[in-house]
Motif scaffolding. Structure first.
Motif, PDB file in Angstrom:
ATOM      1  N   VAL A 143       0.835  -1.215   0.000  1.00 21.35           N
ATOM      2  CA  VAL A 143       0.000   0.000   0.000  1.00 21.35           C
ATOM      3  C   VAL A 143       0.866   1.260   0.000  1.00 21.35           C
ATOM      4  N   ILE A 144       1.875   1.316   0.899  1.00 22.06           N
ATOM      5  CA  ILE A 144       2.614   2.572   1.048  1.00 22.06           C
ATOM      6  C   ILE A 144       3.822   2.684   0.117  1.00 22.06           C
ATOM      7  N   GLU A 145       4.344   1.528  -0.373  1.00 23.32           N
ATOM      8  CA  GLU A 145       5.488   1.543  -1.295  1.00 23.32           C
ATOM      9  C   GLU A 145       5.391   0.312  -2.199  1.00 23.32           C
ATOM     10  N   PRO A 146       4.554   0.371  -3.254  1.00 22.47           N
ATOM     11  CA  PRO A 146       4.241  -0.807  -4.079  1.00 22.47           C
ATOM     12  C   PRO A 146       5.453  -1.535  -4.672  1.00 22.47           C
ATOM     13  N   VAL A 147       6.477  -0.821  -5.091  1.00 21.59           N
ATOM     14  CA  VAL A 147       7.653  -1.476  -5.688  1.00 21.59           C
ATOM     15  C   VAL A 147       8.307  -2.412  -4.677  1.00 21.59           C
ATOM     16  N   VAL A 148       8.474  -1.930  -3.449  1.00 24.56           N
ATOM     17  CA  VAL A 148       9.071  -2.748  -2.389  1.00 24.56           C
ATOM     18  C   VAL A 148       8.143  -3.913  -2.037  1.00 24.56           C
ATOM     19  N   GLY A 149       6.827  -3.657  -2.066  1.00 25.16           N
ATOM     20  CA  GLY A 149       5.855  -4.705  -1.787  1.00 25.16           C
ATOM     21  C   GLY A 149       5.918  -5.839  -2.802  1.00 25.16           C
ATOM     22  N   VAL A 150       6.016  -5.492  -4.070  1.00 25.54           N
ATOM     23  CA  VAL A 150       6.106  -6.505  -5.129  1.00 25.54           C
ATOM     24  C   VAL A 150       7.418  -7.293  -5.006  1.00 25.54           C
ATOM     25  N   ALA A 151       8.517  -6.598  -4.715  1.00 25.54           N
ATOM     26  CA  ALA A 151       9.807  -7.266  -4.532  1.00 25.54           C
ATOM     27  C   ALA A 151       9.739  -8.252  -3.356  1.00 25.54           C
ATOM     28  N   SER A 152       9.042  -7.865  -2.300  1.00 26.81           N
ATOM     29  CA  SER A 152       8.864  -8.741  -1.142  1.00 26.81           C
ATOM     30  C   SER A 152       8.096  -9.995  -1.522  1.00 26.81           C
ATOM     31  N   PHE A 153       7.044  -9.814  -2.313  1.00 21.62           N
ATOM     32  CA  PHE A 153       6.216 -10.946  -2.734  1.00 21.62           C
ATOM     33  C   PHE A 153       7.032 -11.947  -3.560  1.00 21.62           C
ATOM     34  N   VAL A 154       7.828 -11.440  -4.474  1.00 19.68           N
ATOM     35  CA  VAL A 154       8.656 -12.316  -5.323  1.00 19.68           C
ATOM     36  C   VAL A 154       9.633 -13.111  -4.467  1.00 19.68           C
ATOM     37  N   GLY A 155      10.263 -12.432  -3.514  1.00 24.28           N
ATOM     38  CA  GLY A 155      11.221 -13.113  -2.636  1.00 24.28           C
ATOM     39  C   GLY A 155      10.555 -14.183  -1.782  1.00 24.28           C
ATOM     40  N   ILE A 156       9.399 -13.864  -1.196  1.00 15.82           N
ATOM     41  CA  ILE A 156       8.673 -14.823  -0.357  1.00 15.82           C
ATOM     42  C   ILE A 156       8.244 -16.025  -1.185  1.00 15.82           C
ATOM     43  N   LEU A 157       7.809 -15.792  -2.404  1.00 16.97           N
ATOM     44  CA  LEU A 157       7.382 -16.889  -3.278  1.00 16.97           C
ATOM     45  C   LEU A 157       8.542 -17.846  -3.570  1.00 16.97           C
TER      46      LEU A 157
END
Length: 288
Positions: A143-157
């Motif tokens: 929500v507050i920083e989408p680029v970092v959020g997407v990067a987090s999702f890729v790493g967790i996956l």
């Protein structure tokens, strides 16, 4: 989790659900509060910078509330789980005596059964906290920083897709370690110095292998954290972000990485629990 582990945990939970509900409501309240911490702290930082001291002080009240909830949970936890464990020990011992199990195995299984109670007292709250922290931090970052959020999702996956091999290795190690632990009393009573030394050397080798596996998991998560913080710093450096926003992003990111850091240890606990439940779950009486 295998069938025996699920059966053992379900039975303990069903027989003690009123006691357990009280402790887990406090765990839930703590985690909701912790998820909001970075956002409130970022808001408070901006209020401090703008000189609005009274509004910023509301953050201190939130911090105090978190510690009050934590103190209450710790007090109640000990009372609840000590009682459940004492009852479980008696049932395990009585059941094993009826089957004429030797003292060595009874002693080991009583000690091992403590892990079933530890699941509720330590591992399940940790799992809950870890899950809420990972999901909550990821959602807030999105929500507050989408680029970092997407990067987090890729790493967790990527980490998720590699869990199965890690779990299988843990299962094998705990099976072999617990086989050795069940022989402790027999070795003490019957083996000479060389036999006793060999037994404990093998036991220590299994513990070291488990520790090495955990260390490898931490290292992998550390590399993931390094890459993720790099993405965040580059992204925030390209913006005209205020101090509160930067603090919130970095804190949510830190919370995410610290929570992932708990995963190797949790997976080892669950592997241990699966093996223990296959040894002692049948001794859990209906009148526990």
């Amino acid at each position: 989790m295998n069938k025996n582990a699920f059966y053992a945990i379900k039975k303990i939970a069903t027989q003690n659900y009123k006691k357990l509900l009280g402790t887990f409501w406090l765990v839930l309240a703590e985690n909701v509060l912790f998820t909001l911490y970075p956002l409130i702290a970022g808001w408070a930082i901006n209020k401090i910078i703008s000189g609005e001291t009274l509004l910023a002080l509301s953050y201190a009240i939130i911090v105090l509330l978190g510690w009050v909830l934590g103190a209450a949970r710790r007090k109640i936890d000990t009372q609840v789980f000590a009682t459940i464990y004492a009852n479980l020990c008696v049932k395990v011992i009585m059941s094993e005596r009826k089957k004429s199990t030797d003292t060595s195995k009874i002693s080991a299984r009583v000690a091992l059964s403590r892990e079933l109670i530890s699941f509720f007292e330590e591992h399940l709250p940790t799992l809950f906290t870890t899950t809420v922290s990972i999901v909550g931090s990821f959602c807030m970052l999105l929500v507050i920083e989408p680029v970092v959020g997407v990067a987090s999702f890729v790493g967790i996956l990527i980490l998720w897709l590699n869990l199965r091999g890690f779990i299988r290795a843990n299962d094998r190690l705990y099976f072999r370690l617990n086989n050795r632990l069940e022989k402790d009393v027999f070795v003490i009573e019957n083996h000479d110095e060389n036999g006793t030394k060999r037994h404990y050397e093998l036991t220590s080798l299994f513990r070291i292998a488990i520790s090495n596996k955990e260390a490898l998991g931490y290292l992998i998560i550390g590399i993931f954290a390094f890459l993720l913080f790099g993405v965040a710093i580059i992204t925030l450096s390209s913006q005209n972000a205020n101090a509160g926003h930067i603090y919130s992003v970095m804190t949510y990111l830190w919370t995410l990485c610290i929570s992932l850091d708990d995963v190797p240890r949790l997976l080892q606990h669950f592997s241990q629990l699966k093996d223990i439940s296959s040894r002692v779950s049948t001794e859990i009486s209906d009148d526990l």
